[in-house]
Design a protein around this motif. Structure first.
Motif, PDB file in Angstrom:
ATOM      1  N   GLU A 228       0.748  -1.239   0.003  1.00  0.00           N
ATOM      2  CA  GLU A 228      -0.093   0.083  -0.131  1.00  0.00           C
ATOM      3  C   GLU A 228       0.768   0.990  -0.086  1.00  0.00           C
ATOM      4  O   GLU A 228       1.749   1.230   0.433  1.00  0.00           O
TER       5      GLU A 228
ATOM      6  N   ARG B 218      -3.690   3.502  -1.039  1.00  0.00           N
ATOM      7  CA  ARG B 218      -3.921   2.954  -2.198  1.00  0.00           C
ATOM      8  C   ARG B 218      -3.160   1.624  -2.238  1.00  0.00           C
ATOM      9  O   ARG B 218      -2.022   1.791  -1.923  1.00  0.00           O
ATOM     10  N   ARG B 219      -3.840   0.551  -2.684  1.00  0.00           N
ATOM     11  CA  ARG B 219      -3.119  -0.708  -2.925  1.00  0.00           C
ATOM     12  C   ARG B 219      -2.527  -0.641  -4.279  1.00  0.00           C
ATOM     13  O   ARG B 219      -2.803  -0.055  -5.404  1.00  0.00           O
TER      14      ARG B 219
END
Length: 449
Positions: A340, A344-345
Motif C-alpha cells: 500500500e 491505495r493498493r
C-alpha cells in the motif's frame, strides 16, 4: 512492394519505433557533426568523436570526449542543442505533435508509440500530454534562458550575443537534463553564484519531474488530496532524495580542501544543494568530481542510478520504481499481504515490472563496469561511476571519459542508448505484453534468505 513494406513497418511494436527513432536521430546527428563547418580545424574530429557526441546529446547524457566549448563551432553547438531538444522531447512526442498539427488525429499505434516515450498515464490523454510536453518545455526553457542570459551579461560581463547564446544553450541543456555546458569546467566557475546555479537547478527539477506530474500539478495544484499515487510518490521521493543528497555532500565534503573546504558557509550550502540536484541525471557540476571523496562518489552513484521521474527528460530506473520497491519491502517487513501507498493498493504487476527494471539496470551497470575496467584499466570506483553515469544518462564524470579509448567509448555509447531507450521501452513492452493465463500451476514455496 511498397505496400508490403508499409505494412511491415506499420506492424512494428511501438517500442521498436522508439528504438529505431532514436537510432535515426543519432545517425543524423553524427552526419551533421562530421561536416567541416561543425568542428574547429584544430579539433581533429573523426567519426568516433562525432558518433559519441551525437549519442550523448540525443540520449541527453552529457558525457564528452572533446570539449564542447572549443572543439565545436557555433554550427556544431547548434546541432548538439537540437539533438538535446529532440532527445528531451522524445522523438515520438515530436512526431505526434506534427501529426496533431497536420492531420488533427493520431492513429492508435502511433499513439501507443508516443505513450511509450512520454510516459502518458492514460492513452486517451495522449494528445493533451504531447502538446503539454511542448508547451511546458518552451515556457520553462524560455524563462530560464532569459534569466540566465541576464546573469551572464550583467553578473559575469559576457557580451550580449555571447551571453544570450549561453543562456539559451544552458536552459535547454538543464531542462532536458543533458548536462552539456559551454565551459570546459562545466559550472565550476559559478560555484559561488546562486543566481546561475539556482536557475539551472529549478530547470533541472522541472524537467526531471516528468510531464504527467507537471500536467497534474497544473490542473490540481491546490488540491493535493486528489493527486494520483504516481504524483504523490514522485514528489515525495524526489524531495527526499534532493535533501538527502545535499546533506550527504555537505557532511562528507565539508572539510575537503579541494571541494567545499575552501568555501564560505553560504557557498557551501549553495554548492552542496546543486550537487544534490544534479546527479538526478542532469550532469552539470560546480565541484570537481575528480576531487570528491569516495563516500561522496558512492552517494552520487546511488542517486544517479535512481534517476528522475517516469516520463521526464531524465534517466535512471526512475524514482517511482525505487519508491515502489521500497513500499514492497516495507510491506514485507510489516507482514502485510498487500503493498500500500498513500491509502491505495499497488498492483502486483507494477511491483514485478519495477523489480524487472531495477534488476536489469543493476545487471547493465555491473556488466558495463566489468567491461570498462577490463578494457581501459581504470580503477573500480571510476569505472562504476562512469558506467552508472552513462546508463542513467547523467553525464557526470571523474574526468576519465576522454582517456578511455575506442572500445570503452563503444561500451559507454551502448549504455547511454540502452539507458535512454531501454527502461522506457522495457516498461512499455511489459505493460503491452500483459495477458491473463488460461491455467494456473499448483503453488509451492521455495526457501528465501
Amino acid at each position: 512492394m511498397r505496400g508490403g513494406r508499409q505494412t511491415i513497418l506499420g506492424r512494428r511494436h511501438p517500442t521498436q519505433v522508439v528504438v529505431l527513432g532514436f537510432l535515426a536521430v543519432i545517425g543524423v546527428g553524427t552526419v551533421l557533426l562530421r561536416l567541416p563547418i561543425a568542428s574547429e580545424p584544430s579539433a581533429d574530429i573523426g567519426l568516433r568523436e562525432a558518433l559519441f557526441t551525437s549519442t550523448s546529446a540525443a540520449t541527453v547524457t552529457g558525457l564528452i570526449v572533446v570539449d564542447t566549448s572549443t572543439a565545436w563551432t557555433t554550427f556544431g553547438q547548434v546541432v548538439i542543442l537540437a539533438l538535446i531538444q529532440v532527445g528531451g522531447f522524445g522523438l515520438m512526442a515530436v512526431s505526434s505533435v506534427v501529426a496533431v498539427v497536420l492531420a488533427r488525429r493520431i492513429g492508435l499505434r502511433h499513439r501507443m508509440a508516443a505513450q511509450a516515450e512520454t510516459g502518458a498515464l492514460r492513452l486517451g490523454d495522449l494528445r493533451s500530454v504531447v502538446l503539454g510536453v511542448v508547451g511546458w518545455s518552451l515556457v520553462v526553457e524560455g524563462a530560464a534562458a532569459v534569466l540566465l542570459s541576464g546573469g551572464f551579461v550583467v553578473i559575469h560581463g559576457e557580451g550580449l550575443a555571447r551571453g544570450t547564446w549561453m543562456g539559451l544553450f544552458h536552459s535547454v541543456s538543464a531542462f532536458n537534463n543533458a548536462g552539456f555546458a559551454l565551459q570546459s569546467d562545466s559550472l565550476e566557475r559559478y560555484v559561488d553564484d546562486p543566481w546561475t546555479t539556482g536557475i539551472i537547478s529549478v530547470a533541472i527539477i522541472l524537467g526531471g519531474l516528468g510531464f504527467p506530474v507537471l500536467m497534474e500539478l497544473r490542473r490540481q495544484l491546490g488540491s493535493p488530496r486528489w493527486w494520483s499515487v504516481h504524483t504523490k510518490m514522485t514528489l515525495t521521493t524526489t524531495l527526499s532524495l534532493f535533501a538527502l543528497g545535499a546533506l550527504a555532500v555537505l557532511a562528507l565534503e565539508w572539510t575537503n580542501p579541494d571541494t567545499l573546504g575552501a568555501l564560505g558557509v553560504g557557498d557551501k550550502l549553495t554548492a552542496s544543494w546543486f550537487q544534490g540536484v544534479t546527479p538526478r541525471t542532469a550532469g552539470f557540476n560546480s565541484l570537481d568530481y575528480g576531487a570528491l571523496r569516495e563516500g561522496t562518489l558512492l552517494v552520487t552513484v546511488v542517486l544517479m542510478f535512481i534517476g528522475a521521474a517516469s516520463g521526464s527528460t531524465g534517466g535512471g530506473i526512475k524514482v517511482t520504481t525505487f519508491a515502489l520497491l521500497g513500499f514492497a519491502i516495507w510491506a514485507e517487513v510489516r507482514g502485510q499481504r498487500e503493498v500500500e501507498a498513500f491509502r491505495r493498493r499497488l498492483p502486483g504487476t507494477a511491483q514485478r515490472q519495477a523489480l524487472a527494471v531495477a534488476l536489469i539496470g543493476v545487471a547493465a551497470v555491473v556488466a558495463g563496469t566489468l567491461a570498462l575496467v577490463t578494457l581501459s584499466g581504470i580503477d573500480l570506483t571510476s569505472g562504476l561511476f562512469e558506467t552508472t553515469s552513462a546508463f542513467s544518462t547523467v553525464g557526470l564524470s571523474t574526468g576519465v571519459t576522454d582517456t578511455l579509448g575506442g572500445p570503452s567509448e563503444v561500451v559507454l555509447g551502448v549504455l547511454m542508448f540502452a539507458g535512454r531507450a531501454g527502461p522506457v521501452t522495457l516498461a512499455a513492452a511489459l505493460v503491452l505484453r500483459e495477458r491473463d493465463s488460461r491455467y494456473r500451476y499448483p503453488e509451492e514455496r521455495p526457501l528465501v534468505g
